[in-house]
Design an enzyme around this catalytic site. Structure first.
Site, mmCIF file in Angstrom:
data_model
loop_
_atom_site.group_PDB
_atom_site.id
_atom_site.type_symbol
_atom_site.label_atom_id
_atom_site.label_comp_id
_atom_site.label_asym_id
_atom_site.label_seq_id
_atom_site.Cartn_x
_atom_site.Cartn_y
_atom_site.Cartn_z
ATOM 1 N N HIS A 375 0.778 -1.238 0.000
ATOM 2 C CA HIS A 375 0.000 0.000 0.000
ATOM 3 C C HIS A 375 0.811 1.292 0.000
ATOM 4 O O HIS A 375 0.277 2.360 -0.262
ATOM 5 C CB HIS A 375 -0.920 0.008 1.224
ATOM 6 N N TYR A 502 -14.017 5.371 9.896
ATOM 7 C CA TYR A 502 -13.224 5.850 8.760
ATOM 8 C C TYR A 502 -13.863 5.370 7.472
ATOM 9 O O TYR A 502 -14.134 4.181 7.299
ATOM 10 C CB TYR A 502 -11.789 5.312 8.859
ATOM 11 N N SER A 504 -12.932 5.983 3.380
ATOM 12 C CA SER A 504 -11.915 6.595 2.535
ATOM 13 C C SER A 504 -12.550 7.368 1.389
ATOM 14 O O SER A 504 -13.619 7.042 0.892
ATOM 15 C CB SER A 504 -10.989 5.526 1.973
ATOM 16 N N THR A 515 -5.512 10.118 -0.132
ATOM 17 C CA THR A 515 -6.878 9.920 0.335
ATOM 18 C C THR A 515 -7.172 10.850 1.500
ATOM 19 O O THR A 515 -6.262 11.353 2.158
ATOM 20 C CB THR A 515 -7.120 8.477 0.821
#
Length: 657
Positions: A375, A502, A504, A515
């Site tokens: 990532h 959360y 995104s 993001t």
């Protein structure tokens, strides 16, 4: 799937349409069709120089949004205490103003990038935790309607991926563009005109017809890239002129040439023969599989790597993995139980994976395909594009016929070689490693720790077919807002409270955007969750009003996040509320692609939920991960009932009666 530190896949919002390969301009030339998956009239990076820069939010907006995010999570006393701290922070001459000025100054000195880019890389690369579970997600593709043969599908995916790489490298991949008015902008006329507009002005020209080009800087690390472990902070490396892929099977690594010196992909029949030979290789699995090293904590892996590369032969073999275009994992797992398949695609208990590569393609024994990706180099925008293009290419023009498909260009032969061909004479380039006794112990200990961590994760899945995107749009309700609301109500029913959440949201509309967080637990969702309790007196009209208020509020949050109109830029001292807000319990993300079957990621906190959800035309779905502190199956029972209760209310029926 999307989260801070886990996937960030740009969703298709209402009214937006994304350019895919069907809109690319292709030549009829056979050589060109072999070399490229797309041959776009508009150069891939045509819009990149003129993309707008990511704006820094005003300090007062940052403070306002911070308090808005905390309000549903805190008691009245806690909120009042935090409110005083924030006011002091944001006052004229306060610490917030000083820090904000420093941020603006730093941004002005680095106009080639975004103010968030450097800290974002640091966040990923400096984290010393294992990237397995903590960062790497997976995206599973829909089944190939033509074949479920492992070698067939793997060959087609490798071939299409190399053609994708060629289009990207030569600037022939269609640029990423969101079309608000596709009748005007997603047309050949638009492409014929925009390609002649100078790159320094091209974004503005596209904007005039409501076309929004997206940042593609992350694509440069899609192929031939890897994460290298170091003490304290890792490094991203991208290699030039790579022509091979590395295939993993049963813990062994094989080098397979995929790109010829002239730039053409290696013919599919040749790749197929290599894969069949690998599948037929009877060499026992290694006692100490090297792949477990990439699931270690990063400092431990850095130390082990230093020992490993001290041997020149090991260094050379490891360099082949590092520099490979990508990794192809051929799995032997027999299970068809979806939850177990998801486990293997997400982590596979550390076996037969190389988590450091920018992305790995995975093909199971039953022919299911997926991507597992590291990532730090980028978010899910590039990965989703890759998945879309590979799925389209391999299912509409397969190069190994499989279940009856034809070879479009004739060079692969009328049918693939028989399986025995690989056993009889195809040479294999297996990468060999010499392991010292200390390294063997590191691998053995790492395997135990990895399997323990993987076994602590539970995966539960839910499919719901009463309604989906079409119905919600008919009701003039945002599907994403309704799904986020349902997640809040389900949690409230399970625990009678609201928690940090959360969601995104990509900022790829800006140069080097990454993001932003949508804090989807709000006072509106809290009120609606309370009203959906059976003991609450709210009737259908009142509940429907609250649903609409949640949708409006969520749309506002999405707009602010997508345009960076309120990002928290600095910590607020030692206030416990700040730590609490960032201890994410509900980490949520969604995908919008017909090529995607399922996708998932682990929770970002030990007591959290990893919620990957999907909204299709006529169905809803959820892929849920939890550790031992949470009961995921109970949560999904609540969620399924919430979807039914919402449907009743939207149709004027009171589920409480």
């Amino acid at each position: 799937m999307l989260r801070r530190g886990t996937s960030v896949l740009l969703r298709q919002r209402d009214g937006l349409r994304r350019t895919i390969s069907s809109s690319a301009s292709l030549s009829s030339s056979t050589d060109r069709d072999i070399r490229y998956i797309q041959y776009s009239k508009v150069p891939t990076m045509h819009f990149q120089p003129s993309l707008p820069r990511l704006p820094i939010p005003k300090l007062e907006d940052t403070c306002r949004r911070y308090l808005d995010a905390l309000r549903p999570l805190l008691s009245q006393d806690q909120y009042q205490r935090t409110e005083k701290i924030v006011k002091e922070f944001g006052r004229s001459g306060g610490d917030g103003e000083v820090l904000h000025s420093q941020l603006v100054l730093n941004d002005q000195r680095n106009k080639h990038t975004s103010f968030i880019s450097g800290p974002w890389f640091d966040m990923y690369l400096a984290d010393r935790r294992s990237i397995m579970l903590n960062y790497n997600p997976y995206v599973g593709m829909q089944p190939d309607p033509r074949t479920n043969d492992q070698a067939d599908r793997a060959t087609n995916l490798i071939y299409s991926a190399v053609r994708f790489r060629n289009s990207l490298a030569d600037g022939k991949l269609e640029p990423e563009v969101y079309h608000l008015n596709p009748e005007k902008s997603d047309t050949e006329m638009f492409r014929n005109v925009i390609r002649f507009v100078p790159s320094s002005l091209s974004w503005y020209a596209a904007f005039l017809v409501k076309a929004f080009p997206l940042d593609m800087s992350q694509y440069s690390r899609l192929f031939s890239s890897t994460r290298i472990p170091h003490q304290h902070k890792d490094e991203l490396l991208t290699f030039q002129d790579s022509r091979h892929v590395v295939v993993l099977r049963r813990g062994h690594f094989y080098e397979v040439e995929a790109l010829q010196r002239d730039g053409l992909p290696v013919p599919p029949s040749v790749v197929y023969s290599q894969l069949v030979a690998i599948l037929n290789d009877a060499t026992p699995p290694p006692e100490y599989p090297l792949s477990y090293l990439t699931s270690l904590e990063r400092d431990k892996w850095a130390s082990a790597r230093s020992q490993l590369v001290a041997d020149p032969g090991n260094a050379s073999a490891l360099g082949k993995i590092d520099s490979a275009l990508f990794v192809m994992c051929l799995d032997d797992n027999e299970t068809t139980v979806q939850e177990q398949v998801s486990h293997s695609l997400l982590h596979n208990w550390g076996a037969n994976r190389w988590f450091d590569k920018s992305f790995s393609l995975i093909v199971t024994k039953q022919g299911m395909a997926a991507v597992n990706f590291e990532h730090a180099w980028g978010d899910g925008v590039a990965i989703l594009r890759l998945v879309n293009e590979l799925y389209k290419d391999t299912t509409t023009t397969p190069y190994i016929p499989g279940g009856g498909g034809g070879c479009p260009f004739g060079f692969a032969g009328a049918s693939p070689p028989p399986p025995s061909h690989g056993k009889e004479g195809v040479p294999l380039n297996r990468l060999e490693f010499k392991l010292s006794e200390p390294l063997k112990k590191v691998i053995a200990d790492g395997r135990l720790a990895t399997e323990k961590a993987a076994n602590s994760l539970s995966i539960n899945m839910l499919e719901y077919h009463q309604y989906g995107k079409k119905y919600l749009k008919k009701m003039n309700l945002s599907p994403d807002a309704i799904l986020q609301l349902s997640l809040q109500i389900a949690y409230y029913r399970q625990y009678k409270g609201c928690v940090p959440t959360y969601e995104s949201c990509s900022t790829a509309a800006f140069r080097h955007g990454r993001t932003e967080t949508i804090r989807s637990a709000t006072m509106a969702t809290k009120a609606c969750s309370e009203a959906f309790e059976r003991s609450h007196p709210a009737d259908v009209e009142a509940m429907m009003k609250l649903i609409k208020e949640c949708v409006v509020w969520h749309s506002k949050l999405v707009k602010e996040a997508a345009t960076e109109e309120g990002m928290v830029t600095t910590p607020l001292f030692e206030d416990p509320a700040y730590s609490y807000l960032n201890h994410i319990i509900l980490s949520t993300s969604t995908l919008s692609s017909d090529a995607v079957l399922v996708g998932g990621f682990a929770p970002v906190t030990p007591d959290g939920y990893g919620v990957g959800y999907g909204v299709k035309d006529d169905s809803l779905g959820c892929h849920l991960t939890t550790y031992t502190t949470r009961d995921g199956s109970e949560y999904l029972k609540h969620l399924g009932q919430v979807w039914t209760d919402l449907y009743d209310v939207m149709n004027g029926k009171n589920f409480k009666k």
